[in-house]
Design an enzyme around this catalytic site. Sequence first.
Site, PDB file in Angstrom:
ATOM      1  N   ARG A   1      26.294  16.433 101.153  1.00 53.43           N
ATOM      2  CA  ARG A   1      25.813  15.861  99.892  1.00 53.43           C
ATOM      3  C   ARG A   1      24.288  15.880  99.722  1.00 53.43           C
ATOM      4  NH1 ARG A   1      29.392  10.534  98.755  1.00 53.43           N
ATOM      5  NH2 ARG A   1      28.990  11.040  96.600  1.00 53.43           N
ATOM      6  N   PRO A   2      23.720  17.055  99.509  1.00 52.50           N
ATOM      7  CA  PRO A   2      22.271  17.150  99.313  1.00 52.50           C
ATOM      8  C   PRO A   2      21.837  16.600  97.951  1.00 52.50           C
ATOM      9  CG  PRO A   2      23.309  19.280  98.964  1.00 52.50           C
ATOM     10  CD  PRO A   2      24.395  18.343  99.389  1.00 52.50           C
TER      11      PRO A   2
ATOM     12  N   ILE B   1      35.153  19.865  95.710  1.00 47.27           N
ATOM     13  CA  ILE B   1      33.864  19.196  95.479  1.00 47.27           C
ATOM     14  C   ILE B   1      33.165  18.824  96.791  1.00 47.27           C
ATOM     15  CG2 ILE B   1      32.688  17.294  94.260  1.00 47.27           C
ATOM     16  CD1 ILE B   1      34.204  19.025  92.288  1.00 47.27           C
TER      17      ILE B   1
ATOM     18  N   ASP C   1      37.714  11.808  93.417  1.00 47.30           N
ATOM     19  CA  ASP C   1      37.893  10.413  93.836  1.00 47.30           C
ATOM     20  C   ASP C   1      39.347   9.935  93.700  1.00 47.30           C
ATOM     21  OD1 ASP C   1      35.228  10.281  94.445  1.00 47.30           O
ATOM     22  OD2 ASP C   1      34.659   8.992  92.762  1.00 47.30           O
TER      23      ASP C   1
ATOM     24  N   ARG D   1      33.667  -1.807  99.111  1.00 45.82           N
ATOM     25  CA  ARG D   1      32.590  -1.123  98.399  1.00 45.82           C
ATOM     26  C   ARG D   1      33.008  -0.790  96.971  1.00 45.82           C
ATOM     27  NH1 ARG D   1      31.121   4.149 100.466  1.00 45.82           N
ATOM     28  NH2 ARG D   1      30.114   4.031  98.447  1.00 45.82           N
TER      29      ARG D   1
ATOM     30  N   LYS E   1      32.672   1.263  88.859  1.00 49.08           N
ATOM     31  CA  LYS E   1      31.599   1.213  89.867  1.00 49.08           C
ATOM     32  C   LYS E   1      30.595   2.343  89.620  1.00 49.08           C
ATOM     33  CE  LYS E   1      32.119   3.251  94.081  1.00 49.08           C
ATOM     34  NZ  LYS E   1      30.967   4.140  94.385  1.00 49.08           N
ATOM     35  N   ASN E   2      31.098   3.552  89.396  1.00 49.76           N
ATOM     36  CA  ASN E   2      30.203   4.702  89.275  1.00 49.76           C
ATOM     37  C   ASN E   2      29.414   4.714  87.968  1.00 49.76           C
ATOM     38  OD1 ASN E   2      30.940   5.508  91.784  1.00 49.76           O
ATOM     39  ND2 ASN E   2      32.187   7.261  91.124  1.00 49.76           N
TER      40      ASN E   2
ATOM     41  N   ASP F   1      19.160  18.290  96.293  1.00 53.32           N
ATOM     42  CA  ASP F   1      18.227  19.321  95.837  1.00 53.32           C
ATOM     43  C   ASP F   1      18.178  19.450  94.310  1.00 53.32           C
ATOM     44  OD1 ASP F   1      20.907  20.181  96.465  1.00 53.32           O
ATOM     45  OD2 ASP F   1      20.292  22.204  95.882  1.00 53.32           O
ATOM     46  N   LEU F   2      19.312  19.255  93.650  1.00 52.79           N
ATOM     47  CA  LEU F   2      19.335  19.414  92.186  1.00 52.79           C
ATOM     48  C   LEU F   2      18.567  18.286  91.495  1.00 52.79           C
ATOM     49  CD1 LEU F   2      23.074  20.467  91.805  1.00 52.79           C
ATOM     50  CD2 LEU F   2      21.067  21.949  91.666  1.00 52.79           C
TER      51      LEU F   2
ATOM     52  N   CYS G   1      26.992  12.016 104.752  1.00 51.94           N
ATOM     53  CA  CYS G   1      27.888  10.869 104.744  1.00 51.94           C
ATOM     54  C   CYS G   1      29.240  11.387 105.185  1.00 51.94           C
ATOM     55  CB  CYS G   1      27.958  10.214 103.374  1.00 51.94           C
ATOM     56  SG  CYS G   1      28.849  11.192 102.191  1.00 51.94           S
TER      57      CYS G   1
ATOM     58  N   ARG H   1      24.567   5.841  99.100  1.00 52.27           N
ATOM     59  CA  ARG H   1      23.858   7.029  98.615  1.00 52.27           C
ATOM     60  C   ARG H   1      23.367   6.874  97.184  1.00 52.27           C
ATOM     61  NH1 ARG H   1      24.966  11.261  97.482  1.00 52.27           N
ATOM     62  NH2 ARG H   1      23.659  12.687  98.634  1.00 52.27           N
TER      63      ARG H   1
HETATM   64  C1  UD1 Z   1      29.462  11.029  92.164  1.00 55.00           C
HETATM   65  C2  UD1 Z   1      30.306   9.801  92.418  1.00 55.00           C
HETATM   66  C3  UD1 Z   1      31.352  10.080  93.473  1.00 55.00           C
HETATM   67  C4  UD1 Z   1      32.168  11.300  93.069  1.00 55.00           C
HETATM   68  C5  UD1 Z   1      31.266  12.476  92.749  1.00 55.00           C
HETATM   69  C6  UD1 Z   1      32.019  13.689  92.201  1.00 55.00           C
HETATM   70  C7  UD1 Z   1      28.774   7.976  91.975  1.00 55.00           C
HETATM   71  C8  UD1 Z   1      27.976   6.837  92.513  1.00 55.00           C
HETATM   72  N1  UD1 Z   1      29.441   8.724  92.863  1.00 55.00           N
HETATM   73  O1  UD1 Z   1      28.784  11.323  93.385  1.00 55.00           O
HETATM   74  O2  UD1 Z   1      32.193   8.941  93.590  1.00 55.00           O
HETATM   75  O3  UD1 Z   1      33.039  11.651  94.137  1.00 55.00           O
HETATM   76  O4  UD1 Z   1      30.293  12.099  91.762  1.00 55.00           O
HETATM   77  O5  UD1 Z   1      32.739  13.344  91.075  1.00 55.00           O
HETATM   78  O6  UD1 Z   1      28.845   8.190  90.775  1.00 55.00           O
HETATM   79  N2  UD1 Z   1      25.352  18.636  95.097  1.00 55.00           N
HETATM   80  C9  UD1 Z   1      24.381  19.503  95.528  1.00 55.00           C
HETATM   81  N3  UD1 Z   1      23.069  19.193  95.280  1.00 55.00           N
HETATM   82  C10 UD1 Z   1      22.700  18.072  94.606  1.00 55.00           C
HETATM   83  C11 UD1 Z   1      23.704  17.195  94.155  1.00 55.00           C
HETATM   84  C12 UD1 Z   1      25.032  17.503  94.407  1.00 55.00           C
HETATM   85  O7  UD1 Z   1      24.676  20.520  96.142  1.00 55.00           O
HETATM   86  O8  UD1 Z   1      21.498  17.863  94.403  1.00 55.00           O
HETATM   87  C13 UD1 Z   1      26.777  18.935  95.374  1.00 55.00           C
HETATM   88  C14 UD1 Z   1      27.426  17.902  96.287  1.00 55.00           C
HETATM   89  O9  UD1 Z   1      27.214  18.189  97.642  1.00 55.00           O
HETATM   90  C15 UD1 Z   1      28.873  18.031  95.891  1.00 55.00           C
HETATM   91  C16 UD1 Z   1      28.812  18.346  94.402  1.00 55.00           C
HETATM   92  O10 UD1 Z   1      27.502  18.823  94.153  1.00 55.00           O
HETATM   93  O11 UD1 Z   1      29.470  19.119  96.550  1.00 55.00           O
HETATM   94  C17 UD1 Z   1      29.105  17.188  93.492  1.00 55.00           C
HETATM   95  O12 UD1 Z   1      28.246  16.119  93.793  1.00 55.00           O
HETATM   96  P1  UD1 Z   1      27.758  15.070  92.706  1.00 55.00           P
HETATM   97  O13 UD1 Z   1      28.466  15.340  91.419  1.00 55.00           O
HETATM   98  O14 UD1 Z   1      26.280  15.041  92.700  1.00 55.00           O
HETATM   99  O15 UD1 Z   1      28.302  13.702  93.303  1.00 55.00           O
HETATM  100  P2  UD1 Z   1      27.551  12.339  93.407  1.00 55.00           P
HETATM  101  O16 UD1 Z   1      26.727  12.096  92.186  1.00 55.00           O
HETATM  102  O17 UD1 Z   1      26.925  12.212  94.743  1.00 55.00           O
END
Ligand code: UD1
Length: 420
Positions: free
Chosen positions: A124-125, A330, A308, A400, A22-23, A127-128, A119, A95
């Site tokens: 889950r921001p 995480i 996950d 989902r 899925k991811n 910003d990056l 969520c 998301r």
């Molecule tokens: C993806 C996966 C999700 C998995 C996660 C971590 C998909 C669709 N989803 O989610 O199933 O649990 O990776 O392996 O692939 N963060 C920030 N700023 C940002 C982005 C992320 O602070 O701009 C933080 C998040 O809050 C979190 C951490 O970074 O604490 C990891 O998030 P991220 O790797 O981005 O997860 P997703 O891509 O949302």
Amino acid sequence: MDKIRIKGGNTLRGRIPIGGAKNAALPLLATSILTDEPVRFERVPDLADVSSMRRLLQVIGVEARMVAGKPGTMELRCSEVLDTTAPYDLVRKMRASVLVLGPLIARAGEARVSLPGGCAIGTRPIDLHLSGLERLGATIELTDGYVHAKAPKGLKGASIRLTMPSVGATENLLMAATLAQGETSIVNAAREPEIVDLARCLVAMGAKIEGAGSETITIQGVPALHAATHAIVPDRIEAGTYAMAAAATGGDVLLEGMRLELFGAAAESMSSAGLVLEEVEGGTRAARANGLRGSDVMTQPFPGFATDLQAQFMALMCIADGASMITETIFENRFMHVPELTRMGANITVQGNSALVRGVGRLKAAPVMATDLRASVSLVIAALAAEGSSELHRIYHLDRGYERLEGKLAAVGAEIERLA
Ligand code: UD1
């Protein structure tokens, strides 16, 4: 609302086909925005999240169709971008909709994407994603709950250092950089197998990418991408879930199509808990040799133990010999399965981001409620191993991310049914 009833105690034995991840599928489908030629994907899982992404892409102008006579094959074509907005209603449901941001700016010079907001598992921001796109020359405005990103003259390659190896940010930036002018490097990039799969597909579409799967990904921008066909990597989370379900029941299953290396450190953690995992002809075998042992894990970015798989591992530890310390690094709110597991007789104490699980030998059936995708499947594992019949409510979470869950489990001996 649908619910699932599971009568626990049956040993799972047999073969379980593992679908495309899925991811991986979600960003892969979004790559269709990057070219006006058709892209074709094989092993597309039939999941609610995939349907949500397809609906969003259709709004943007992507024609998507399942290829007749080839189950799981989807062809997408974005001859023209019709709309650069990802509306709130669609982003709110999933998301990962935010993954259209990078491809849209790269192809159309503009994107308006609803901010995903919080969520169930944390804030889950993004910003990056946004600061990375700014480094590539986009201007970003936040108005009315929407991110409005613009790069009318196109994106320019840059060096981007992520403060955290975010999976979604790495994917958005990787896709955007394929069409930027010049060289982009993403430092401290996520190394998940889904990133490698995305890069492989982009390369097949004509992108120039090196280093996917390592800490630094380098992309040389090209003026245009073209048609390609790509088979989606197996879903390591689905495979890990069934491995632990088999172990919880003392079973022995073949995870068809799964490669052991995709588990990363989760393979070692499952082995130290008492699973036998071996790559065999046709996939990976997962079985329980003797008893289950309490074993500690800490979630980490890949190749560390996947967040996950944390809830599923906890369900397994509830019935292991001894104690296990499970630490979630995480997401800040990812222990919502704990009160539900406790209702089934588990002994778990949460302190901050760690949960101490003391094995209880056997769980007891109870009505339980799904709170998010992975939490809900941990309750399925618990119910499969419990004494008596459990009912799981709010199973739309499961739909989902798990394709034909009841069918796949019933085929290996589980007593499981969906009730309307
Ligand atoms: C993806 C996966 C999700 C998995 C996660 C971590 C998909 C669709 N989803 O989610 O199933 O649990 O990776 O392996 O692939 N963060 C920030 N700023 C940002 C982005 C992320 O602070 O701009 C933080 C998040 O809050 C979190 C951490 O970074 O604490 C990891 O998030 P991220 O790797 O981005 O997860 P997703 O891509 O949302």
